[in-house]
Design an enzyme around this catalytic site. Sequence first.
Site, PDB file in Angstrom:
ATOM      1  N   ASN A   9      28.182  41.468  71.457  1.00  9.31           N
ATOM      2  CA  ASN A   9      27.269  40.353  71.193  1.00  9.31           C
ATOM      3  C   ASN A   9      28.104  39.091  71.321  1.00  9.31           C
ATOM      4  O   ASN A   9      28.887  38.773  70.426  1.00  9.31           O
ATOM      5  CB  ASN A   9      26.665  40.481  69.789  1.00  9.31           C
ATOM      6  CG  ASN A   9      25.865  39.243  69.403  1.00  9.31           C
ATOM      7  OD1 ASN A   9      25.571  38.390  70.243  1.00  9.31           O
ATOM      8  ND2 ASN A   9      25.516  39.147  68.119  1.00  9.31           N
ATOM      9  N   TRP A  10      27.921  38.407  72.437  1.00  9.54           N
ATOM     10  CA  TRP A  10      28.753  37.223  72.693  1.00  9.54           C
ATOM     11  C   TRP A  10      28.365  36.019  71.841  1.00  9.54           C
ATOM     12  O   TRP A  10      29.066  35.010  71.846  1.00  9.54           O
ATOM     13  CB  TRP A  10      28.678  36.844  74.177  1.00  9.54           C
ATOM     14  CG  TRP A  10      29.535  37.686  75.063  1.00  9.54           C
ATOM     15  CD1 TRP A  10      30.423  38.655  74.682  1.00  9.54           C
ATOM     16  CD2 TRP A  10      29.609  37.620  76.492  1.00  9.54           C
ATOM     17  NE1 TRP A  10      31.034  39.188  75.785  1.00  9.54           N
ATOM     18  CE2 TRP A  10      30.549  38.569  76.911  1.00  9.54           C
ATOM     19  CE3 TRP A  10      28.953  36.855  77.458  1.00  9.54           C
ATOM     20  CZ2 TRP A  10      30.872  38.777  78.254  1.00  9.54           C
ATOM     21  CZ3 TRP A  10      29.257  37.049  78.798  1.00  9.54           C
ATOM     22  CH2 TRP A  10      30.212  38.000  79.194  1.00  9.54           C
ATOM     23  N   LYS A  11      27.211  36.103  71.166  1.00  5.23           N
ATOM     24  CA  LYS A  11      26.718  34.958  70.379  1.00  5.23           C
ATOM     25  C   LYS A  11      26.689  33.722  71.288  1.00  5.23           C
ATOM     26  O   LYS A  11      26.424  33.858  72.479  1.00  5.23           O
ATOM     27  CB  LYS A  11      27.567  34.783  69.116  1.00  5.23           C
ATOM     28  CG  LYS A  11      27.664  36.099  68.336  1.00  5.23           C
ATOM     29  CD  LYS A  11      28.211  35.978  66.954  1.00  5.23           C
ATOM     30  CE  LYS A  11      28.208  37.351  66.300  1.00  5.23           C
ATOM     31  NZ  LYS A  11      28.671  37.317  64.912  1.00  5.23           N
ATOM     32  N   HIS A  95      19.165  39.569  64.185  1.00  5.96           N
ATOM     33  CA  HIS A  95      20.565  39.410  63.768  1.00  5.96           C
ATOM     34  C   HIS A  95      20.616  38.555  62.500  1.00  5.96           C
ATOM     35  O   HIS A  95      19.788  37.653  62.328  1.00  5.96           O
ATOM     36  CB  HIS A  95      21.371  38.753  64.895  1.00  5.96           C
ATOM     37  CG  HIS A  95      22.849  38.801  64.650  1.00  5.96           C
ATOM     38  ND1 HIS A  95      23.476  37.916  63.804  1.00  5.96           N
ATOM     39  CD2 HIS A  95      23.807  39.648  65.092  1.00  5.96           C
ATOM     40  CE1 HIS A  95      24.769  38.217  63.754  1.00  5.96           C
ATOM     41  NE2 HIS A  95      24.995  39.267  64.527  1.00  5.96           N
ATOM     42  N   GLU A  97      22.379  36.168  61.728  1.00  2.00           N
ATOM     43  CA  GLU A  97      22.474  34.721  61.996  1.00  2.00           C
ATOM     44  C   GLU A  97      21.094  34.153  62.310  1.00  2.00           C
ATOM     45  O   GLU A  97      20.791  33.012  61.957  1.00  2.00           O
ATOM     46  CB  GLU A  97      23.478  34.480  63.146  1.00  2.00           C
ATOM     47  CG  GLU A  97      24.904  34.747  62.656  1.00  2.00           C
ATOM     48  CD  GLU A  97      25.878  35.245  63.720  1.00  2.00           C
ATOM     49  OE1 GLU A  97      25.596  35.101  64.922  1.00  2.00           O
ATOM     50  OE2 GLU A  97      26.929  35.782  63.319  1.00  2.00           O
ATOM     51  N   GLU A 167      24.795  45.780  59.984  1.00  2.00           N
ATOM     52  CA  GLU A 167      25.824  44.747  59.976  1.00  2.00           C
ATOM     53  C   GLU A 167      25.889  44.104  58.591  1.00  2.00           C
ATOM     54  O   GLU A 167      25.081  43.198  58.286  1.00  2.00           O
ATOM     55  CB  GLU A 167      25.497  43.666  61.012  1.00  2.00           C
ATOM     56  CG  GLU A 167      25.476  44.176  62.433  1.00  2.00           C
ATOM     57  CD  GLU A 167      25.795  43.068  63.440  1.00  2.00           C
ATOM     58  OE1 GLU A 167      26.699  43.290  64.248  1.00  2.00           O
ATOM     59  OE2 GLU A 167      25.170  41.999  63.392  1.00  2.00           O
ATOM     60  N   GLY A 173      32.575  38.444  61.356  1.00  2.00           N
ATOM     61  CA  GLY A 173      33.454  37.330  61.696  1.00  2.00           C
ATOM     62  C   GLY A 173      34.471  36.999  60.614  1.00  2.00           C
ATOM     63  O   GLY A 173      35.134  35.971  60.664  1.00  2.00           O
ATOM     64  N   SER A 213      33.325  42.863  62.329  1.00  2.16           N
ATOM     65  CA  SER A 213      34.772  42.966  62.526  1.00  2.16           C
ATOM     66  C   SER A 213      35.200  44.323  63.089  1.00  2.16           C
ATOM     67  O   SER A 213      36.259  44.842  62.731  1.00  2.16           O
ATOM     68  CB  SER A 213      35.525  42.637  61.232  1.00  2.16           C
ATOM     69  OG  SER A 213      35.223  41.309  60.815  1.00  2.16           O
ATOM     70  N   GLY A 234      31.136  41.361  67.886  1.00  2.00           N
ATOM     71  CA  GLY A 234      31.176  39.946  68.214  1.00  2.00           C
ATOM     72  C   GLY A 234      32.513  39.574  68.831  1.00  2.00           C
ATOM     73  O   GLY A 234      32.759  39.773  70.026  1.00  2.00           O
ATOM     74  N   GLY A 235      33.408  39.043  68.005  1.00  2.00           N
ATOM     75  CA  GLY A 235      34.678  38.480  68.473  1.00  2.00           C
ATOM     76  C   GLY A 235      35.444  39.356  69.446  1.00  2.00           C
ATOM     77  O   GLY A 235      35.934  38.870  70.483  1.00  2.00           O
TER      78      GLY A 235
HETATM   79  O1  LIG Z   1      27.729  39.896  64.211  1.00  2.00           O
HETATM   80  C1  LIG Z   1      28.401  40.720  64.829  1.00  2.00           C
HETATM   81  C2  LIG Z   1      27.857  41.364  66.031  1.00  2.00           C
HETATM   82  O2  LIG Z   1      26.477  41.150  66.151  1.00  2.00           O
HETATM   83  C3  LIG Z   1      29.775  41.066  64.420  1.00  2.00           C
HETATM   84  O3  LIG Z   1      30.602  40.015  64.748  1.00  2.00           O
HETATM   85  P1  LIG Z   1      32.199  40.221  64.618  1.00  2.00           P
HETATM   86  O4  LIG Z   1      32.523  41.470  65.390  1.00  2.00           O
HETATM   87  O5  LIG Z   1      32.784  38.988  65.225  1.00  2.00           O
HETATM   88  O6  LIG Z   1      32.490  40.373  63.152  1.00  2.00           O
END
Ligand SMILES: O=C(CO)COP(=O)(O)O
Length: 251
Positions: A9-11, A95, A97, A167, A173, A213, A234-235
Amino acid sequence: MRKPIIAGNWKMNMNPDETRAFVAAVKNELPDPSKVESVIAAPAVDLTALVDAAKDSVLVPAAQNANDHESGAYTGETSPKVLADLGVKYVIVGHSERRGYYHETNEDVNKKAKAVFANGMKPIICVGESLDQREAGETEDLVATQVEAALNGLSADQAKELVIAYEPIWAIGTGKTATSEQAEEVCRHIRETVAKLYDQTTADATRIQYGGSMKPNNVKELMAQPDIDGGLVGGASLQPDSFLQLVHYQD
Ligand SMILES: O=C(CO)COP(=O)(O)O
């Protein structure tokens, strides 16, 4: 057997040129898609570049959100029909967010999941608790409520096709991964919830991801848990090297 699914998920990161460069770097190194499904969820503005760069490869394009309507007066929104027309296969829905910053409710998540299916794609439905909710012992009830609401009105066949991503918000993050035991406990509870809503056969087919993470150094242990079938990352999905290490966790 459930096929593992690792989704980046590149956000709100990457532009079309960076998207093309990323795909060029990974496309010939991805695992056999019969063993692991490799997915990238890019920002809407990068999806044309992603789909184009990923054609002739096993990389599966995904979106991060969609409106629940196919067209109309919804300024700034993205049509699920257009996503499907572009060649997008999965859409992340709900999500944390989006639930947090854009006030998406369980009902919105349910409408979006239905719209994603109505347009021939599959939703990746996100659920998870905040640290306060975990510390108050509310995790299992909250996650069950999120799952029940998101799946309301979906058929057993659809429940077998969709993906649920657990999640925990406190692990996103932050570098704080849930322990594999904590992640497994909630993922097992999610599967039990799906079994109660449908039946065990359906629940045994539903894929459940862990997200928060997830990194090359913890993916193996998380993926070894019986009820964890994938990761939503994500990251660690932003660099070709670490994405490749994640999708190759079985090697
Ligand atoms: O929200 C996430 C994936 O949707 C997780 O993000 P991280 O892997 O950066 O913690």
